[in-house]
Design a protein around this motif. Structure first.
Motif, PDB file in Angstrom:
ATOM      1  N   VAL A   1       0.862  -1.182   0.000  1.00 27.99           N
ATOM      2  CA  VAL A   1       0.000   0.000   0.000  1.00 27.99           C
ATOM      3  C   VAL A   1       0.895   1.228   0.000  1.00 27.99           C
ATOM      4  CG1 VAL A   1      -1.767   1.313   1.223  1.00 27.99           C
ATOM      5  CG2 VAL A   1      -1.857  -1.176   1.227  1.00 27.99           C
ATOM      6  N   GLY A   2       0.663   2.144  -0.919  1.00 25.40           N
ATOM      7  CA  GLY A   2       1.461   3.366  -1.003  1.00 25.40           C
ATOM      8  C   GLY A   2       1.083   4.366   0.067  1.00 25.40           C
ATOM      9  N   PRO A   3       1.979   5.304   0.401  1.00 22.04           N
ATOM     10  CA  PRO A   3       1.699   6.289   1.454  1.00 22.04           C
ATOM     11  C   PRO A   3       0.506   7.188   1.139  1.00 22.04           C
ATOM     12  CG  PRO A   3       3.752   6.788   0.273  1.00 22.04           C
ATOM     13  CD  PRO A   3       3.331   5.429  -0.150  1.00 22.04           C
ATOM     14  N   LYS A   4       0.323   7.552  -0.132  1.00 24.82           N
ATOM     15  CA  LYS A   4      -0.832   8.389  -0.490  1.00 24.82           C
ATOM     16  C   LYS A   4      -2.131   7.630  -0.281  1.00 24.82           C
ATOM     17  CE  LYS A   4       1.585  11.246  -3.946  1.00 24.82           C
ATOM     18  NZ  LYS A   4       1.628  11.653  -5.377  1.00 24.82           N
ATOM     19  N   VAL A   5      -2.129   6.373  -0.666  1.00 24.98           N
ATOM     20  CA  VAL A   5      -3.326   5.551  -0.499  1.00 24.98           C
ATOM     21  C   VAL A   5      -3.635   5.349   0.976  1.00 24.98           C
ATOM     22  CG1 VAL A   5      -4.335   3.277  -0.925  1.00 24.98           C
ATOM     23  CG2 VAL A   5      -2.964   4.376  -2.697  1.00 24.98           C
ATOM     24  N   SER A   6      -2.602   5.097   1.792  1.00 25.97           N
ATOM     25  CA  SER A   6      -2.820   4.863   3.220  1.00 25.97           C
ATOM     26  C   SER A   6      -3.385   6.108   3.896  1.00 25.97           C
ATOM     27  CB  SER A   6      -1.517   4.441   3.896  1.00 25.97           C
ATOM     28  OG  SER A   6      -0.542   5.470   3.813  1.00 25.97           O
ATOM     29  N   ALA A   7      -2.890   7.293   3.526  1.00 24.92           N
ATOM     30  CA  ALA A   7      -3.408   8.537   4.099  1.00 24.92           C
ATOM     31  C   ALA A   7      -4.875   8.733   3.719  1.00 24.92           C
ATOM     32  CB  ALA A   7      -2.578   9.724   3.617  1.00 24.92           C
ATOM     33  N   GLU A   8      -5.211   8.411   2.483  1.00 21.01           N
ATOM     34  CA  GLU A   8      -6.605   8.515   2.030  1.00 21.01           C
ATOM     35  C   GLU A   8      -7.489   7.522   2.772  1.00 21.01           C
ATOM     36  OE1 GLU A   8      -9.896   9.869   0.111  1.00 21.01           O
ATOM     37  OE2 GLU A   8      -7.879  10.746   0.085  1.00 21.01           O
ATOM     38  N   LEU A   9      -6.961   6.330   3.031  1.00 21.75           N
ATOM     39  CA  LEU A   9      -7.726   5.318   3.755  1.00 21.75           C
ATOM     40  C   LEU A   9      -8.023   5.767   5.185  1.00 21.75           C
ATOM     41  CD1 LEU A   9      -6.010   2.011   2.557  1.00 21.75           C
ATOM     42  CD2 LEU A   9      -8.295   2.815   1.970  1.00 21.75           C
ATOM     43  N   ILE A  10      -7.063   6.439   5.833  1.00 22.80           N
ATOM     44  CA  ILE A  10      -7.285   6.935   7.195  1.00 22.80           C
ATOM     45  C   ILE A  10      -8.406   7.963   7.199  1.00 22.80           C
ATOM     46  CG2 ILE A  10      -6.273   8.280   9.074  1.00 22.80           C
ATOM     47  CD1 ILE A  10      -3.598   6.963   8.456  1.00 22.80           C
ATOM     48  N   ARG A  11      -8.354   8.911   6.254  1.00 18.96           N
ATOM     49  CA  ARG A  11      -9.398   9.938   6.180  1.00 18.96           C
ATOM     50  C   ARG A  11     -10.762   9.307   5.926  1.00 18.96           C
ATOM     51  NH1 ARG A  11      -5.233  12.778   3.434  1.00 18.96           N
ATOM     52  NH2 ARG A  11      -6.032  12.057   1.414  1.00 18.96           N
ATOM     53  N   THR A  12     -10.802   8.352   5.016  1.00 15.74           N
ATOM     54  CA  THR A  12     -12.063   7.698   4.686  1.00 15.74           C
ATOM     55  C   THR A  12     -12.614   6.910   5.869  1.00 15.74           C
ATOM     56  OG1 THR A  12     -11.339   7.494   2.388  1.00 15.74           O
ATOM     57  CG2 THR A  12     -13.209   6.136   3.062  1.00 15.74           C
ATOM     58  N   ALA A  13     -11.733   6.240   6.608  1.00 17.77           N
ATOM     59  CA  ALA A  13     -12.162   5.455   7.764  1.00 17.77           C
ATOM     60  C   ALA A  13     -12.766   6.348   8.842  1.00 17.77           C
ATOM     61  CB  ALA A  13     -10.979   4.673   8.319  1.00 17.77           C
ATOM     62  N   VAL A  14     -12.075   7.460   9.156  1.00 18.74           N
ATOM     63  CA  VAL A  14     -12.593   8.398  10.157  1.00 18.74           C
ATOM     64  C   VAL A  14     -13.925   8.975   9.701  1.00 18.74           C
ATOM     65  CG1 VAL A  14     -12.174  10.600  11.312  1.00 18.74           C
ATOM     66  CG2 VAL A  14     -10.308   8.962  11.044  1.00 18.74           C
ATOM     67  N   LEU A  15     -14.022   9.300   8.421  1.00 15.79           N
ATOM     68  CA  LEU A  15     -15.259   9.857   7.874  1.00 15.79           C
ATOM     69  C   LEU A  15     -16.401   8.845   7.964  1.00 15.79           C
ATOM     70  CD1 LEU A  15     -16.381  12.378   6.442  1.00 15.79           C
ATOM     71  CD2 LEU A  15     -15.833  11.289   4.262  1.00 15.79           C
ATOM     72  N   ALA A  16     -16.115   7.588   7.672  1.00 11.46           N
ATOM     73  CA  ALA A  16     -17.148   6.547   7.712  1.00 11.46           C
ATOM     74  C   ALA A  16     -17.715   6.389   9.116  1.00 11.46           C
ATOM     75  CB  ALA A  16     -16.570   5.223   7.218  1.00 11.46           C
ATOM     76  N   VAL A  17     -16.836   6.331  10.112  1.00  8.12           N
ATOM     77  CA  VAL A  17     -17.296   6.178  11.492  1.00  8.12           C
ATOM     78  C   VAL A  17     -18.060   7.429  11.932  1.00  8.12           C
ATOM     79  CG1 VAL A  17     -16.573   5.858  13.885  1.00  8.12           C
ATOM     80  CG2 VAL A  17     -15.422   4.594  12.064  1.00  8.12           C
ATOM     81  N   GLY A  18     -17.545   8.612  11.602  1.00  5.11           N
ATOM     82  CA  GLY A  18     -18.206   9.854  11.992  1.00  5.11           C
ATOM     83  C   GLY A  18     -19.588  10.005  11.384  1.00  5.11           C
ATOM     84  N   ILE A  19     -19.709   9.728  10.088  1.00  2.00           N
ATOM     85  CA  ILE A  19     -21.007   9.854   9.412  1.00  2.00           C
ATOM     86  C   ILE A  19     -22.009   8.860   9.994  1.00  2.00           C
ATOM     87  CG2 ILE A  19     -22.194   9.458   7.216  1.00  2.00           C
ATOM     88  CD1 ILE A  19     -19.831  10.713   5.805  1.00  2.00           C
TER      89      ILE A  19
END
Length: 322
Positions: free
Chosen positions: A135-153
């Motif tokens: 997994v590339g660093p850009k993809v991993s950073a995007e995954l973190i943002r998406t994960a936090v967003l999913a739980v928050g929403i």
């Protein structure tokens, strides 16, 4: 004959020590946040970026020898751990090697993976690479943002749903209980340093759904009893409601835990983190439905006149005035 895990009628006072139980929950939430900040999470390759290599050999894993063999390759941060599983045979020795994302590269190149395999074969000629994930660093950073967003929403959507279905006090109680479940799960992952990856995020969302289902069932019974017993104190109404739904709660949680414990023991190390998160979540979710969500509603109070239009208006509750 029907199987009963609890008597048909129970009269347990769930709020007898409500200050102790609620206080303990709040303390555990604070300790979980402290553990998260101090110890951090053992992020998987999904969130850290890099490559995870799973090896297998008939010979025992020598972590020190593996690390010495990889040292000349200058790969940066390399984590090596042996994987233990009761389902493994005696000649089934598995290790997990995590290599940080290389500077200027989205993932570890095939040449680097080949050099790692060659280096390890110098230690153990029978070693095999059973899986390689990058997994590339850009993809991993995007995954973190998406994960936090999913739980928050999901939490916001649940709060809005409970607010519409019941009242704002119930909505706040449900969301605090869900935060309790999520934070305690993150806390135990931090303390035990269990790998935290995308599968764990999926487990957190599953926990949220399971916990709110149990909470809504009890809230429904509370609303019915508030209509039925117009002068009974709110604490007594809530106690009655929890006792009336106790059999359902125990049966649902119990059967779920039977399946989860079987998976935890026999499912293998690949899904162990995911299953552990859900198992822990079922336990704390069942607890929070009674000792967190209901305590919030009890502290805030709620109206006793549920005069919203209802399909049941004019029938079973029409002449009840006790």
């Amino acid at each position: 004959m029907r199987l009963r895990l609890v008597p048909e009628e129970t009269h347990i006072d769930f709020f007898k020590a409500r200050k102790v139980t609620f206080g303990a929950s709040m303390i555990l939430m604070v300790l979980s946040l402290v553990a998260w900040m101090v110890m951090g999470l053992n992020f998987g390759i999904d969130f850290r970026g890099g490559t995870t290599i799973r090896t297998q050999s008939v010979h025992a894993v020598d972590v020190g020898a593996y690390r010495d063999a990889l040292q000349p390759l200058n790969l940066g941060d390399v984590a090596i751990s042996e994987v233990f599983d009761p389902t493994f045979a005696e000649d089934h020795n598995v290790a997990m090697i995590r290599i940080q994302a290389q500077e200027g590269e989205e993932s570890v190149t095939n040449e680097t993976i080949q050099s790692v395999e060659t280096a390890l074969q110098g230690v153990d000629p029978d070693i095999q690479f059973t899986s390689v994930e990058s997994v590339g660093p850009k993809v991993s950073a995007e995954l973190i943002r998406t994960a936090v967003l999913a739980v928050g929403i999901s939490l916001i959507a649940i709060m809005f749903y409970i607010w519409l279905r019941f009242e704002w006090q119930f909505s706040l109680g449900a969301v605090v209980a869900l935060f309790h479940d999520v934070i305690l799960t993150i806390g135990i992952f931090s303390v035990l340093q269990i790998r935290f990856d995308l599968a764990t995020i999926a487990a957190l969302l599953t926990i949220v759904g399971y916990s709110i289902n149990d909470t809504v069932v009890i809230f429904d019974r509370v609303r019915e009893n508030l209509i039925k017993y117009k002068t009974k104190p709110l604490q007594d109404v809530m106690n009655l409601s929890v006792n009336e739904t106790l059999s359902r709660t125990v049966m649902t949680s119990g059967t779920t835990l039977i399946a989860l414990i079987a998976l935890l023991i026999l499912g293998g190390d690949v899904i162990r983190g995911f299953v552990f998160a859900i198992t822990w979540g079922v336990i704390v979710g069942t607890y929070s439905s009674v000792y967190v969500a209901k305590n919030i509603v009890l502290m805030l109070g709620t109206k006793r006149d549920w005069s919203k239009p209802s399909k049941t208006e004019g029938n079973q509750y029409a002449n009840i005035d006790n």
